[in-house]
Scaffold this active site. Structure first.
Site, PDB file in Angstrom:
ATOM      1  N   LYS A  11      -3.182  -8.934  -2.436  1.00 33.64           N
ATOM      2  CA  LYS A  11      -3.584  -7.687  -1.457  1.00 33.64           C
ATOM      3  C   LYS A  11      -4.764  -7.293  -2.677  1.00 33.64           C
ATOM      4  O   LYS A  11      -4.169  -7.678  -4.455  1.00 33.64           O
ATOM      5  CB  LYS A  11      -2.962  -7.203  -1.496  1.00 33.64           C
ATOM      6  CG  LYS A  11      -2.907  -5.797  -1.612  1.00 33.64           C
ATOM      7  CD  LYS A  11      -2.841  -4.581  -2.886  1.00 33.64           C
ATOM      8  CE  LYS A  11      -2.127  -3.936  -4.112  1.00 33.64           C
ATOM      9  NZ  LYS A  11      -2.334  -3.354  -5.194  1.00 33.64           N
ATOM     10  N   ASP A 138       3.288  -1.015  -0.574  1.00 33.73           N
ATOM     11  CA  ASP A 138       2.514  -1.568   0.043  1.00 33.73           C
ATOM     12  C   ASP A 138       2.679  -2.941   1.275  1.00 33.73           C
ATOM     13  O   ASP A 138       2.103  -3.190   1.639  1.00 33.73           O
ATOM     14  CB  ASP A 138       2.284  -2.541  -0.989  1.00 33.73           C
ATOM     15  CG  ASP A 138       1.050  -1.734  -2.475  1.00 33.73           C
ATOM     16  OD1 ASP A 138       0.722  -0.809  -2.058  1.00 33.73           O
ATOM     17  OD2 ASP A 138       1.122  -2.755  -3.425  1.00 33.73           O
TER      18      ASP A 138
HETATM   19  O1  C5P Z   1       7.170   1.842  -3.023  1.00 31.54           O
HETATM   20  P1  C5P Z   1       7.037   0.679  -4.378  1.00 31.54           P
HETATM   21  O2  C5P Z   1       8.635   0.160  -5.180  1.00 31.54           O
HETATM   22  O3  C5P Z   1       5.981  -0.507  -4.021  1.00 31.54           O
HETATM   23  O4  C5P Z   1       6.457   2.033  -5.295  1.00 31.54           O
HETATM   24  C1  C5P Z   1       6.978   1.245  -7.149  1.00 31.54           C
HETATM   25  C2  C5P Z   1       6.685   2.571  -8.004  1.00 31.54           C
HETATM   26  O5  C5P Z   1       5.759   2.965  -8.011  1.00 31.54           O
HETATM   27  C3  C5P Z   1       7.590   4.036  -7.819  1.00 31.54           C
HETATM   28  O6  C5P Z   1       9.037   3.327  -8.380  1.00 31.54           O
HETATM   29  C4  C5P Z   1       7.189   4.957  -7.974  1.00 31.54           C
HETATM   30  O7  C5P Z   1       6.965   4.959  -9.584  1.00 31.54           O
HETATM   31  C5  C5P Z   1       5.831   4.520  -8.038  1.00 31.54           C
HETATM   32  N1  C5P Z   1       5.157   4.497  -6.385  1.00 31.54           N
HETATM   33  C6  C5P Z   1       4.350   5.583  -6.675  1.00 31.54           C
HETATM   34  N2  C5P Z   1       3.414   6.351  -5.402  1.00 31.54           N
HETATM   35  C7  C5P Z   1       3.870   5.377  -4.472  1.00 31.54           C
HETATM   36  C8  C5P Z   1       3.628   3.905  -4.726  1.00 31.54           C
HETATM   37  C9  C5P Z   1       4.425   3.612  -6.152  1.00 31.54           C
HETATM   38  O8  C5P Z   1       4.572   6.593  -7.446  1.00 31.54           O
HETATM   39  N3  C5P Z   1       2.440   5.868  -4.135  1.00 31.54           N
END
Ligand code: C5P
Length: 289
Positions: A11, A138
């Site tokens: 991606k 994602d």
């Molecule tokens: O959702 P994911 O596990 O991929 O996100 C990893 C980290 O990235 C989250 O714990 C957060 O700190 C940050 N994040 C965020 N806002 C988002 C996506 C991710 O703050 N929209």
């Protein structure tokens, strides 16, 4: 034992804006996401022994529940309400890790697609997307891929017109930055510039690669210090004829869009002088679920 091979496409973020921090600790985003042909390859095998195991050609990919592909398999069968089942997954990892290319997310999404097919499609695309939401921000995008406007945490998806066909050079420098760290740096000093996402959607609609490329922008680049290496890669791409070049996600991979294969190959040759993780790929359209 049933076994299937599934590709997990990389991606890229053609544009990325962080709108602000939310009460749940996540951030509201607005981004144009694109999947590319360059992919991991997963072999997903069902077993009847309640064995849940993941292996990879890379030693540092976890084989337990920290592995998002394995988590996806468990969640899938939990939702299905089926017991007396297990899943073995082999991941041939090609997508560089800590690159901002959603490698782990895409592996999770690929497992959901493969298992859905292998069990006779019990879930529709919307249900698969909602299972994906629990695996990471994602992952819902990665289930279907293509070219998409993603909002909210990244889970609210609106397909756009597809990115016109082109050659995409990707270069991953050695360093990487933790995603939560980069989000908090941006909270402390927000980026004053914003990507023209509506303009990019119009450019996609018009099928103009040049206008899309000119609007590529990622606010996370402003939170990198120093961003010198990112700038160096971008300049090398632009020197070789890239229509635009930008970092993807929280980095550290940088990509450029090229009209011709010869320009793309020239850029690859130039970058290989200084970097080892350099590749050329093409955009892919959304998958049928
Ligand atoms: O959702 P994911 O596990 O991929 O996100 C990893 C980290 O990235 C989250 O714990 C957060 O700190 C940050 N994040 C965020 N806002 C988002 C996506 C991710 O703050 N929209």
């Amino acid at each position: 034992m049933k076994s299937e091979i599934e590709k997990a496409y990389g991606k890229l973020n053609l544009a990325l804006e962080v709108l602000g921090r939310r009460d749940d600790g996540y951030h509201d985003m607005r981004m144009i996401m694109q999947s590319v042909e360059f992919s991991d390859e997963l072999t997903v095998t069902l077993n009847r022994e309640d064995r849940w195991y993941a292996a990879s050609n890379l030693r540092y990919i976890p084989s337990d529940d920290r592995n998002i592909a394995l988590k996806a398999a468990r969640l899938f069968f939990e939702e299905l309400g089926e017991k007396n089942v297990g899943v073995d997954i082999f991941i041939k990892k090609n997508i560089p890790v800590c690159a901002g290319m959603g490698g782990g997310s895409s592996d999770g999404a690929a497992v959901l697609r493969a298992l859905n097919r292998m069990t006779g499609k019990p879930f529709d695309a919307e249900k698969l997307r909602s299972i994906a939401e629990d695996l990471g921000s994602d992952v819902p995008f990665c289930v279907r891929g293509g070219t998409v406007l993603a909002q909210g945490r990244g889970e609210l998806l609106v397909p756009t017109a597809p990115l016109p066909d082109c050659f995409i050079v990707i270069c991953k420098p050695k360093f990487s930055v933790s995603t939560p760290k980069l989000f908090s740096r941006l909270d402390e000093s927000p980026c004053r510039l914003r990507p023209d996402i509506d303009g990019m959607i119009n450019a996609l609609e018009a099928g103009s690669l040049r206008d899309v490329a000119q609007r590529m922008f990622n606010v996370f680049e402003s939170a990198l210090s120093p961003a010198k290496e990112i700038e160096k890669i971008k300049s090398a791409m632009l020197d070789k004829g890239a229509l635009g070049s930008v970092m993807t996600g929280t980095g550290s991979a940088v990509f450029g869009l090229f009209e011709t294969d010869s320009q793309a190959l020239d850029a690859v040759k130039a970058l290989l002088g200084s970097y080892t993780d350099v590749l050329v790929t093409r955009p892919v359209k959304a998958l049928e679920i």
